[in-house]
Design an enzyme around this catalytic site. Structure first.
Site, PDB file in Angstrom:
ATOM      1  N   ARG A 226       0.837  -1.193   0.000  1.00  0.00           N
ATOM      2  CA  ARG A 226       0.000   0.000   0.000  1.00  0.00           C
ATOM      3  C   ARG A 226       0.881   1.255   0.000  1.00  0.00           C
ATOM      4  O   ARG A 226       1.956   1.286   0.620  1.00  0.00           O
ATOM      5  CB  ARG A 226      -0.913   0.028   1.232  1.00  0.00           C
ATOM      6  CG  ARG A 226      -2.128  -0.882   1.083  1.00  0.00           C
ATOM      7  CD  ARG A 226      -3.093  -0.418  -0.018  1.00  0.00           C
ATOM      8  NE  ARG A 226      -4.266  -1.257  -0.143  1.00  0.00           N
ATOM      9  CZ  ARG A 226      -4.399  -2.266  -1.013  1.00  0.00           C
ATOM     10  NH1 ARG A 226      -3.409  -2.582  -1.823  1.00  0.00           N
ATOM     11  NH2 ARG A 226      -5.535  -2.951  -1.073  1.00  0.00           N
ATOM     12  N   HIS A 274      -1.360   0.330  -9.910  1.00  0.00           N
ATOM     13  CA  HIS A 274      -2.003  -0.604  -8.964  1.00  0.00           C
ATOM     14  C   HIS A 274      -2.559  -1.827  -9.714  1.00  0.00           C
ATOM     15  O   HIS A 274      -3.763  -2.095  -9.678  1.00  0.00           O
ATOM     16  CB  HIS A 274      -3.116   0.108  -8.178  1.00  0.00           C
ATOM     17  CG  HIS A 274      -3.443  -0.585  -6.888  1.00  0.00           C
ATOM     18  ND1 HIS A 274      -3.755   0.076  -5.729  1.00  0.00           N
ATOM     19  CD2 HIS A 274      -3.507  -1.914  -6.580  1.00  0.00           C
ATOM     20  CE1 HIS A 274      -4.017  -0.796  -4.774  1.00  0.00           C
ATOM     21  NE2 HIS A 274      -3.853  -2.020  -5.275  1.00  0.00           N
TER      22      HIS A 274
HETATM   23  P1  NAP Z   1      -1.322 -11.179   4.697  1.00  0.00           P
HETATM   24  O1  NAP Z   1      -1.295 -12.604   4.306  1.00  0.00           O
HETATM   25  O2  NAP Z   1      -2.232 -10.754   5.774  1.00  0.00           O
HETATM   26  O3  NAP Z   1       0.174 -10.756   5.072  1.00  0.00           O
HETATM   27  C1  NAP Z   1       0.473  -9.524   5.638  1.00  0.00           C
HETATM   28  C2  NAP Z   1       1.902  -9.565   6.143  1.00  0.00           C
HETATM   29  O4  NAP Z   1       2.234  -8.287   6.685  1.00  0.00           O
HETATM   30  C3  NAP Z   1       2.108 -10.604   7.255  1.00  0.00           C
HETATM   31  O5  NAP Z   1       3.330 -11.241   7.086  1.00  0.00           O
HETATM   32  C4  NAP Z   1       2.132  -9.723   8.505  1.00  0.00           C
HETATM   33  O6  NAP Z   1       2.903 -10.264   9.564  1.00  0.00           O
HETATM   34  C5  NAP Z   1       2.808  -8.495   7.976  1.00  0.00           C
HETATM   35  N1  NAP Z   1       2.538  -7.338   8.834  1.00  0.00           N
HETATM   36  C6  NAP Z   1       1.373  -6.698   9.045  1.00  0.00           C
HETATM   37  N2  NAP Z   1       1.533  -5.703   9.930  1.00  0.00           N
HETATM   38  C7  NAP Z   1       2.833  -5.714  10.289  1.00  0.00           C
HETATM   39  C8  NAP Z   1       3.612  -4.950  11.172  1.00  0.00           C
HETATM   40  N3  NAP Z   1       3.074  -3.937  11.898  1.00  0.00           N
HETATM   41  N4  NAP Z   1       4.920  -5.240  11.308  1.00  0.00           N
HETATM   42  C9  NAP Z   1       5.455  -6.273  10.605  1.00  0.00           C
HETATM   43  N5  NAP Z   1       4.779  -7.044   9.746  1.00  0.00           N
HETATM   44  C10 NAP Z   1       3.474  -6.760   9.590  1.00  0.00           C
HETATM   45  O7  NAP Z   1      -1.650 -10.260   3.434  1.00  0.00           O
HETATM   46  P2  NAP Z   1      -1.329 -10.549   1.902  1.00  0.00           P
HETATM   47  O8  NAP Z   1      -2.430 -11.321   1.307  1.00  0.00           O
HETATM   48  O9  NAP Z   1       0.062 -11.067   1.791  1.00  0.00           O
HETATM   49  O10 NAP Z   1      -1.421  -9.064   1.311  1.00  0.00           O
HETATM   50  C11 NAP Z   1      -0.565  -8.033   1.768  1.00  0.00           C
HETATM   51  C12 NAP Z   1      -1.025  -6.684   1.244  1.00  0.00           C
HETATM   52  O11 NAP Z   1      -0.742  -6.576  -0.144  1.00  0.00           O
HETATM   53  C13 NAP Z   1      -2.533  -6.448   1.294  1.00  0.00           C
HETATM   54  O12 NAP Z   1      -2.929  -6.016   2.577  1.00  0.00           O
HETATM   55  C14 NAP Z   1      -2.734  -5.365   0.259  1.00  0.00           C
HETATM   56  O13 NAP Z   1      -2.635  -4.106   0.875  1.00  0.00           O
HETATM   57  C15 NAP Z   1      -1.565  -5.561  -0.695  1.00  0.00           C
HETATM   58  N6  NAP Z   1      -1.989  -6.005  -2.051  1.00  0.00           N
HETATM   59  C16 NAP Z   1      -1.651  -5.244  -3.119  1.00  0.00           C
HETATM   60  C17 NAP Z   1      -1.999  -5.655  -4.380  1.00  0.00           C
HETATM   61  C18 NAP Z   1      -1.613  -4.869  -5.584  1.00  0.00           C
HETATM   62  O14 NAP Z   1      -2.114  -5.142  -6.671  1.00  0.00           O
HETATM   63  N7  NAP Z   1      -0.728  -3.939  -5.472  1.00  0.00           N
HETATM   64  C19 NAP Z   1      -2.691  -6.864  -4.561  1.00  0.00           C
HETATM   65  C20 NAP Z   1      -3.014  -7.615  -3.441  1.00  0.00           C
HETATM   66  C21 NAP Z   1      -2.661  -7.174  -2.181  1.00  0.00           C
HETATM   67  P3  NAP Z   1       2.485 -11.668  10.249  1.00  0.00           P
HETATM   68  O15 NAP Z   1       2.815 -12.726   9.209  1.00  0.00           O
HETATM   69  O16 NAP Z   1       3.380 -11.761  11.396  1.00  0.00           O
HETATM   70  O17 NAP Z   1       1.035 -11.577  10.564  1.00  0.00           O
HETATM   71  C1  GLV Z   2      -5.253  -5.052  -4.188  1.00  0.00           C
HETATM   72  O1  GLV Z   2      -4.739  -4.010  -3.999  1.00  0.00           O
HETATM   73  C2  GLV Z   2      -5.663  -5.934  -3.161  1.00  0.00           C
HETATM   74  O2  GLV Z   2      -5.722  -5.518  -2.004  1.00  0.00           O
HETATM   75  O3  GLV Z   2      -5.948  -7.113  -3.473  1.00  0.00           O
END
Ligand code: NAP
Ligand code: GLV
Length: 311
Positions: A226, A274
């Site tokens: 983000r 994005h």
């Molecule tokens: P997820 O499985 O919930 O993983 C989030 C990761 O962030 C986990 O490893 C978590 O740690 C870590 N985290 C959260 N808060 C933290 C903190 N304060 N300090 C250290 N680590 C922290 O989420 P995901 O599915 O991988 O997705 C991650 C993010 O990618 C989404 O929230 C979204 O904003 C973004 N995204 C972007 C796109 C795009 O097209 N650009 C697409 C999809 C998603 P823990 O493992 O210890 O819980």
């Molecule tokens: C895209 O930004 C997502 O959160 O999947």
């Protein structure tokens, strides 16, 4: 019969309708604004960036599915109902992100940002890139997407580390760093920083001027989590001083990035709008229907939002 109240703008709806019906031929698919009466029978909302206040009006919602992994578009609604929120976590989303991260890491490793700039100036200057096993990649956010990114990067030979909030078990080929106390050491050892963190109070502007300064000289930054994570002025200052060599930004603090933002024209920056991982309809629909069945059977859905931590 399952009723789905669907809300999505700027993307085609038909592929979603078709994919969901292919998973459950009996479902009733209602596209906003044709959601019926708020008091109609039980339904599931499947949404991306719905209007604030809308979900609260539909008092028979059993759960809300976010069409992406991020839920900032829901948590910004002051009237978000207290029902389960399920985040996307299907294989297609993970694979899409892994492709984007692989492409971007290779671009920075093989110095494609300065090479592309040379081309624009008709300049023939040969550059030497380090071998992959001498390049230290650091993945900030080792969740569903971070893990998949590591999986696709490992066979290339990179030296990989990951930073996350909670302690992880030992894993071959990944050095784990945990929590705020470990962030400085993690940044100091990282040549290519891959950011895959959610937008939360803890991650907001986490990468400020001082933390970016901890990256080794010549490091680069990829942000596909983000835009709120990075202080953009600080990033530009580090690029301009040659402390950092480049950045790939799929997300920025203000989206769409305004047409007059200097970032568009920065020689060391690649901007993508994005698009790193847009939920794919086939795997996305299967994931949604699978989790609806789980909830209907009284089970616990995958990837439920933890409201205390904001992701
Ligand atoms: P997820 O499985 O919930 O993983 C989030 C990761 O962030 C986990 O490893 C978590 O740690 C870590 N985290 C959260 N808060 C933290 C903190 N304060 N300090 C250290 N680590 C922290 O989420 P995901 O599915 O991988 O997705 C991650 C993010 O990618 C989404 O929230 C979204 O904003 C973004 N995204 C972007 C796109 C795009 O097209 N650009 C697409 C999809 C998603 P823990 O493992 O210890 O819980
Ligand atoms: C895209 O930004 C997502 O959160 O999947």
């Amino acid at each position: 019969m399952t009723r789905i109240l669907f809300y999505l703008k700027d993307f085609p709806i038909e592929p979603w309708r078709n994919a969901l019906v292919a998973e459950d031929a009996s479902l009733e698919f209602r596209m906003y604004p044709d959601w019926g009466e708020p008091s109609d029978g039980p339904a599931y909302a499947v949404v991306w960036e719905p209007e604030p206040g809308l979900l609260k009006k539909f008092t028979n919602l059993k759960a809300v599915f976010s069409l992406g992994a991020g839920v900032d578009h829901l948590l910004s609604d002051p009237d978000l109902p207290e029902i389960p929120i399920i985040r996307m976590g299907d294989d297609g989303l993970k694979e899409g992100m892994a492709e984007y991260i692989l492409m971007s890491v290779l671009m920075h490793h093989r110095q494609m940002v300065p090479i592309a700039s040379q081309q624009r100036n008709a300049k023939w200057r040969r550059v030497i890139s380090k071998s992959a096993n001498k390049v230290r990649v650091g993945i900030m956010g080792y969740g569903a997407l971070g893990k998949k990114a590591a999986e696709i990067l490992r066979p290339i030979g990179y030296e990989i580390a990951a930073w996350s909030r909670r302690q992880k078990g030992a894993e071959e080929g990944i050095k784990h760093f945990t929590g705020p106390d470990a962030i400085n050491a993690f940044l100091r050892r990282t040549d290519i920083l891959v950011c895959l963190l959610p937008d939360t109070d803890e991650t907001n502007k986490l990468l400020n001027h001082e933390r970016l300064a901890l990256l080794p000289k010549g490091a680069s930054v990829i942000n596909a989590g983000r835009g709120s994570l990075i202080d953009i002025q600080a990033l530009i200052a580090h690029l301009d001083s040659d402390h950092l060599s480049g950045a790939t930004l799929d997300v920025v603090p203000e989206e769409p990035l305004p047409a007059d933002a200097p970032l568009w024209h920065h020689e060391k920056v690649i901007i993508t709008p994005h698009v790193a991982a847009i939920t794919r309809t086939d795997t996305g629909a299967a994931y949604i229907i699978r989790n609806i069945k789980t909830i209907d059977a009284g089970g616990e859905p995958e990837n439920k939002l933890d409201r205390n931590h904001g992701y």
